[in-house]
Design an enzyme around this catalytic site. Sequence first.
Site, PDB file in Angstrom:
ATOM      1  N   ASP A  86     -74.090   1.676 -31.801  1.00  0.00           N
ATOM      2  CA  ASP A  86     -73.595   2.756 -32.661  1.00  0.00           C
ATOM      3  C   ASP A  86     -72.090   2.673 -32.903  1.00  0.00           C
ATOM      4  O   ASP A  86     -71.583   3.298 -33.841  1.00  0.00           O
ATOM      5  CB  ASP A  86     -73.923   4.116 -32.035  1.00  0.00           C
ATOM      6  CG  ASP A  86     -75.373   4.221 -31.597  1.00  0.00           C
ATOM      7  OD1 ASP A  86     -76.231   3.649 -32.285  1.00  0.00           O
ATOM      8  OD2 ASP A  86     -75.635   4.872 -30.573  1.00  0.00           O
TER       9      ASP A  86
ATOM     10  N   GLY B   3     -78.000   4.366 -35.257  1.00  0.00           N
ATOM     11  CA  GLY B   3     -76.609   4.777 -35.263  1.00  0.00           C
ATOM     12  C   GLY B   3     -76.369   6.093 -34.553  1.00  0.00           C
ATOM     13  O   GLY B   3     -75.246   6.557 -34.465  1.00  0.00           O
ATOM     14  N   ARG B   4     -77.452   6.729 -34.097  1.00  0.00           N
ATOM     15  CA  ARG B   4     -77.349   8.035 -33.457  1.00  0.00           C
ATOM     16  C   ARG B   4     -76.632   8.999 -34.392  1.00  0.00           C
ATOM     17  O   ARG B   4     -77.062   9.176 -35.525  1.00  0.00           O
ATOM     18  CB  ARG B   4     -76.679   7.920 -32.081  1.00  0.00           C
ATOM     19  CG  ARG B   4     -77.043   9.066 -31.144  1.00  0.00           C
ATOM     20  CD  ARG B   4     -76.598   8.829 -29.722  1.00  0.00           C
ATOM     21  NE  ARG B   4     -75.168   8.711 -29.561  1.00  0.00           N
ATOM     22  CZ  ARG B   4     -74.539   8.776 -28.399  1.00  0.00           C
ATOM     23  NH1 ARG B   4     -75.234   8.964 -27.287  1.00  0.00           N
ATOM     24  NH2 ARG B   4     -73.237   8.633 -28.323  1.00  0.00           N
TER      25      ARG B   4
END
Length: 359
Positions: free
Chosen positions: A142, A185-186
């Site tokens: 991320d 990527g959260r």
Amino acid sequence: MTKRKKIGILTSGGDCAGLNAVVRAVTRCAIKVYGWEVWGICKATHGLMSHPPEAIQLSVKQVDPYLTMGGTFLGTTNKGDPFAFPMIDGSFVDRSHRIIEGYHKLGLDALIGIGGDGSLAILRKLAQQGGINLVGIPKTIDNDVGVTERSIGFDTAVNIATEAIDRLHFTAASHSRVMIVEVMGRDAGHIALNAGIAGGANIILIPEIPYNLENICNYIKERQARGRDYSIAVVSEAVCTDTGELLEQGHFADCRLGGIGQYLSEKITAISDAETRVTVLGHTQRGGISSPLDRILASAFGVAAVELIAEEKYDRMVTWQERSVKSVPITEAIKDYRTVDPHGTLIKTARGLNICLGD
């Protein structure tokens, strides 16, 4: 010369490319340069929690073949906060003392923890409570760990996402479709933004910039009017619905972000009549052979972590800043969550390329 030390290393949190390269660099530097012992802790803190601790003494010959290999041969976990460890009966127990005991039973002089902001926060709490000499190394696809410009695993994830986008251009053009690529990527849109620009996407949606469905559909129609019958849209998993809902898949504790690609597909089809297809890359972004940049970064971080131990500088995390490796206090590193700057260089670049960001 420093005194002979016995150090441990563990990988914590989700896996990513470059972890094995870090372990290799730490092992080579510690043994070849300083003559120390290196012990790999299996399954992150769960290995220290076991009695006896699950650990293996590492050798240069053993770790050398792992330079390019994805994942982590030591094993990892992103479940079970040791300060509130879930039990079979549904209760939670503080098992932090067992991890601390494991560290001391191994007779370690220092511990290198490779993790993201969550893992490093837990490891630091354990270190402060149990007298553990900790050095941190940032890893996460991320790229959201504060202070450092790059984290291990990010470049490989972007490369994988970019390759997928490259391939989808051809099938999208062949069928005049809107291809939606959902990436990880959260809560940060770094993968979507970087891969979208590199892969020539027409639309990039990230959680840092609110979008409007009408704007997206009008953009697609304008492209069609100019003879561009297909479009590629890259969307980060943490993008919300147009009503502000964050989509998750699974139930209870196993819920994970996901589903926004399919949601947008249905909405875009309904509004614009465009034929859409969805590709969810998921864990493919975590696997595979590490990119050269991730191997270089991992090697530099591993050597720097060993040097911090040699200088007995603990409670610090190595970072990549201004084209070099530096170190900062772990508290400073995890204090801020690094999301995409809506006014940053890459956002300006995307707008300059006439990429639709949805706003």
